[in-house]
Design an enzyme around this catalytic site. Sequence first.
Site, short mmCIF file in Angstrom:
data_model
loop_
_atom_site.label_atom_id
_atom_site.label_comp_id
_atom_site.label_asym_id
_atom_site.label_seq_id
_atom_site.Cartn_x
_atom_site.Cartn_y
_atom_site.Cartn_z
N LYS A 181 4.75 0.76 9.43
CA LYS A 181 4.88 2.01 8.69
C LYS A 181 4.33 3.18 9.48
O LYS A 181 4.85 4.29 9.41
CB LYS A 181 4.15 1.88 7.35
CG LYS A 181 4.96 1.12 6.33
CD LYS A 181 4.31 1.14 4.97
CE LYS A 181 3.28 0.03 4.86
NZ LYS A 181 2.74 -0.12 3.50
N GLU A 229 0.87 -1.16 0.00
CA GLU A 229 0.00 0.00 0.00
C GLU A 229 0.91 1.22 0.00
O GLU A 229 1.83 1.30 0.84
CB GLU A 229 -0.87 -0.01 1.27
CG GLU A 229 -1.87 1.12 1.25
CD GLU A 229 -2.76 1.16 2.48
OE1 GLU A 229 -2.72 0.23 3.30
OE2 GLU A 229 -3.48 2.16 2.60
N ARG A 289 5.75 -12.98 9.37
CA ARG A 289 6.36 -11.71 9.00
C ARG A 289 7.71 -11.60 9.68
O ARG A 289 8.00 -12.29 10.66
CB ARG A 289 5.46 -10.55 9.38
CG ARG A 289 5.26 -10.37 10.89
CD ARG A 289 4.16 -9.37 11.21
NE ARG A 289 4.50 -8.02 10.83
CZ ARG A 289 3.83 -7.32 9.92
NH1 ARG A 289 2.79 -7.84 9.29
NH2 ARG A 289 4.17 -6.09 9.64
P1 ATP Z 1 3.13 -2.32 8.00
O1 ATP Z 1 2.52 -3.33 8.92
O2 ATP Z 1 4.57 -2.10 8.17
O3 ATP Z 1 2.38 -1.05 7.93
P2 ATP Z 1 1.77 -3.44 5.79
O4 ATP Z 1 1.56 -4.89 5.92
O5 ATP Z 1 0.63 -2.56 6.03
O6 ATP Z 1 3.05 -3.02 6.60
P3 ATP Z 1 1.82 -3.43 2.98
O7 ATP Z 1 2.22 -2.31 2.13
O8 ATP Z 1 0.38 -3.81 3.04
O9 ATP Z 1 2.37 -3.09 4.40
O10 ATP Z 1 2.69 -4.71 2.70
C1 ATP Z 1 2.99 -5.20 1.43
C2 ATP Z 1 3.39 -6.62 1.52
O11 ATP Z 1 4.52 -6.76 2.38
C3 ATP Z 1 2.30 -7.46 2.12
O12 ATP Z 1 2.17 -8.62 1.33
C4 ATP Z 1 2.78 -7.82 3.47
O13 ATP Z 1 2.37 -9.09 3.83
C5 ATP Z 1 4.29 -7.74 3.33
N1 ATP Z 1 4.90 -7.36 4.58
C6 ATP Z 1 4.70 -6.24 5.29
N2 ATP Z 1 5.40 -6.24 6.43
C7 ATP Z 1 6.09 -7.41 6.45
C8 ATP Z 1 7.01 -8.03 7.35
N3 ATP Z 1 7.37 -7.45 8.48
N4 ATP Z 1 7.52 -9.23 7.02
C9 ATP Z 1 7.17 -9.83 5.87
N5 ATP Z 1 6.32 -9.31 4.99
C10 ATP Z 1 5.78 -8.13 5.25
MG MG Z 2 -1.11 -3.72 4.82
#
Ligand code: ATP
Ligand code: MG
Length: 792
Positions: free
Chosen positions: A273, A37, A263
Amino acid sequence: MTNSSDAPTPSNFIHDIIDADLEAGRVQKVVTRFPPEPNGYLHIGHAKSIVLNFGIAQKYGGECHLRFDDTNPLTEDEEYVASIQNDVRWLGYDWDEHLYFASNYFEKMYACAVHLVKEGKAYVDSQSQEEIREMRGTLTRAGQPSPYRERSVAENLELLEKMRAGEFGDGEHVLRAKIDMSNPNMLMRDPLLYRIRHATHHNTGDAWCIYPMYDFAHALEDAFESVTHSICTLEFENNRELYDWVIANSPVESEPHQYEFARLNLGYTVMSKRKLLQLVRDEEVEGWDDPRMPTIAGMRRRGVPPEALRNFCQLIGVAKANSTVDIQLLEYTIRDELNMKAPRVMAVIDPVKVTITNFPEGEVDWLDADYFPHDVPLEGTRKVPFSRELYIERDDYLEDAPKKWYRLKPGAEVRLRYGYYITCTEAIYGEDGELQELLCTYDPESRGGSTPDERKVRGTIHWVSATHAKAATFNLYDRLFTVERPDGDAEVDFQEYLNPDSLVVARGFVEPSVAEDAADVRYQFERQGYFWRDESSQDDALVFNRIVGLRDSWAKQQKKEAPKPAASKKAAPKPAAVKASKGQGEKGAAGEDRPNKRPASYERDQARAADPQLAACQVRYAEELGLSEDDADLLSGDRDVSSFFEAALQAYDRPQVVAPWIVNEVLPLVAEEQTVASLSVSPTDVATLVKMVDDDRITTAVSREVLAAVLASEGDPETIVRERGLEKVSDAESLKPVIAEVMARHPDNVTRYREGKTTLLGFFIGQVMKATGGAADAVKVRQMLEQELAGE
Ligand code: ATP
Ligand code: MG
């Protein structure tokens, strides 16, 4: 071995699933996606997902789509869209033409919503958010149907159209799936599909005022793109049921499946984020790309090579259980990558001036200096200027030094790296009591690091010529937080744990060669760590970021304060440890055995972190005994090895020759699961052998042969050498008949040599060496052969 420094892709449970799908013919072409996102910069957790998804596409010859999951107009921004593409590319991945935006599917998604309404599988609810939550029930109590649940299809369609047309305010209505209000999975109790949000979207502007919810949108996006394996993190495990429901009930052709993996959580940092944004907004850091941030942009700016990040992601593996990865593992991977590539140069970070009082004013001695130590398969040298005025590191001098201080102290000699021996004659202090300058003398006979009388000088320090060095600013980065889990405590705000010393700015000097080189060279500044130029660096105002220190000083420091259980071992690489030997080095055999990578130090770092005595050994070996970083590391990785080394020293106190011999000849013999103590060669045997080589009694080649015989229990070294007559033959009387015999056996070659084919000298030397079983002194043989062959 390959030239690429990337670790091989280890298999994981997702690969197993894909293998099975391909084999059963359920899937023809593997399609994955990375769906960020655009509401912030990518962090190292995203790197794990990128490496996994793009790695799968590479492995199976499939596709990996970069898809912006931009369904929430409030938090998304073009800046993030650009930074994300930049970061994925920098990591080394390419999405070809497969760049997608979820917002480009809004029309298609809306059509699916209309379809569900027409099928009686979705309805417009007009309760408030509060009421909806209230009616949903709990884990132990079934939910209640909304009073609007039984609206007719016609009424629902009309309301949905009006929602889209902007006739209602935010929150007045929502579209819900009509599934099951008593489903044990709360997410299945008529989940929201659309909500009203009058906001401008970064891509679609004001075209829409209703936006799809994640679960609905994400499943459809995957289906529209024919994604086969939709991989997300474990928090979405419960969402899978809804994902499948959306796919099953929407008019889509492909049938993607969702799989979840753990994760990445990393110690001493935060990874959400939202929290990272907070640090940026509160100006706790200089921006998303601040080198202390766990963002990909931050790591890039700091100087971390993309290969190191990829290797890290491979090393930690892909599993189904959440855990926190030890940040030492990341630091280890970075060091490991840089170790093989970074030229070694000198920089003085906290300088104090040294005047060499007996070195002529205005004169310069340009010394040869190697860029790479012998176990790095790269070559190169530069010239380093030596002059009357130098800088050394302030803490390399100690006035009231203890006996075992082998750096600079009053009256004692220390070696300047690549330079001369110097002795401190006077220390000058300022009015404030600060050390201002050191007066030293140098020994002109010690150029290059040794003297004709082979005087013992244990300590070696780095330095730069004050007249030639370039001033530089050094950004010394440390961990951003002082505790392993800054957001692990609900009571305390994570920002309370910010490390006040996460950035220390120092001003010092680099040797002139560094200023001349390309800006993107990552250097090892000897004894300091790995550095590279910050993007703010100018030719006349150099700025270097410390990427990572040479070894883990943090573990030791922590150990002193509060002992902690060693962190997750699970991800650690196999202890290739002492198994891989260094290059073979002997003439000719241009080291086919040379390992591509330095043996992994991670296991040993872990051992030292858990055992202060081992940690102390490492420091002592490097600083007091003057061993190379590598040897000090290899000999202090476990108690057996360090005891073996020290017992050998007891028998022959020449650490500089005993250490490399053990590292190169003995440790490679220790099989996995075995210890050095179980070898049938004792430390005393080793000492005897090393001494024989040192005394010039046997050649190194012979010492190996003797070692093999000792291992085969054929006796002790002295006996074996005596019985086999292996003592080096360098007296002319013994060599003469051998040479004569060799020449007699090859009359044709003697003639050819005499006719001018002098390259045959090597052939003759080889024959003589062979005839003496390697015991002859090659230098002497060459001299004598040249004479004999020239004869007549
Ligand atoms: P955050 O929790 O940091 O805000 P998010 O999951 O909202 O991250 P996205 O932009 O939705 O961030 O993530 C994009 C992709 O990265 C998703 O498929 C998510 O599963 C993966 N992802 C995000 N954080 C991690 C992590 N700590 N380890 C592995 N994969 C991750
Ligand atoms: Mg997300």
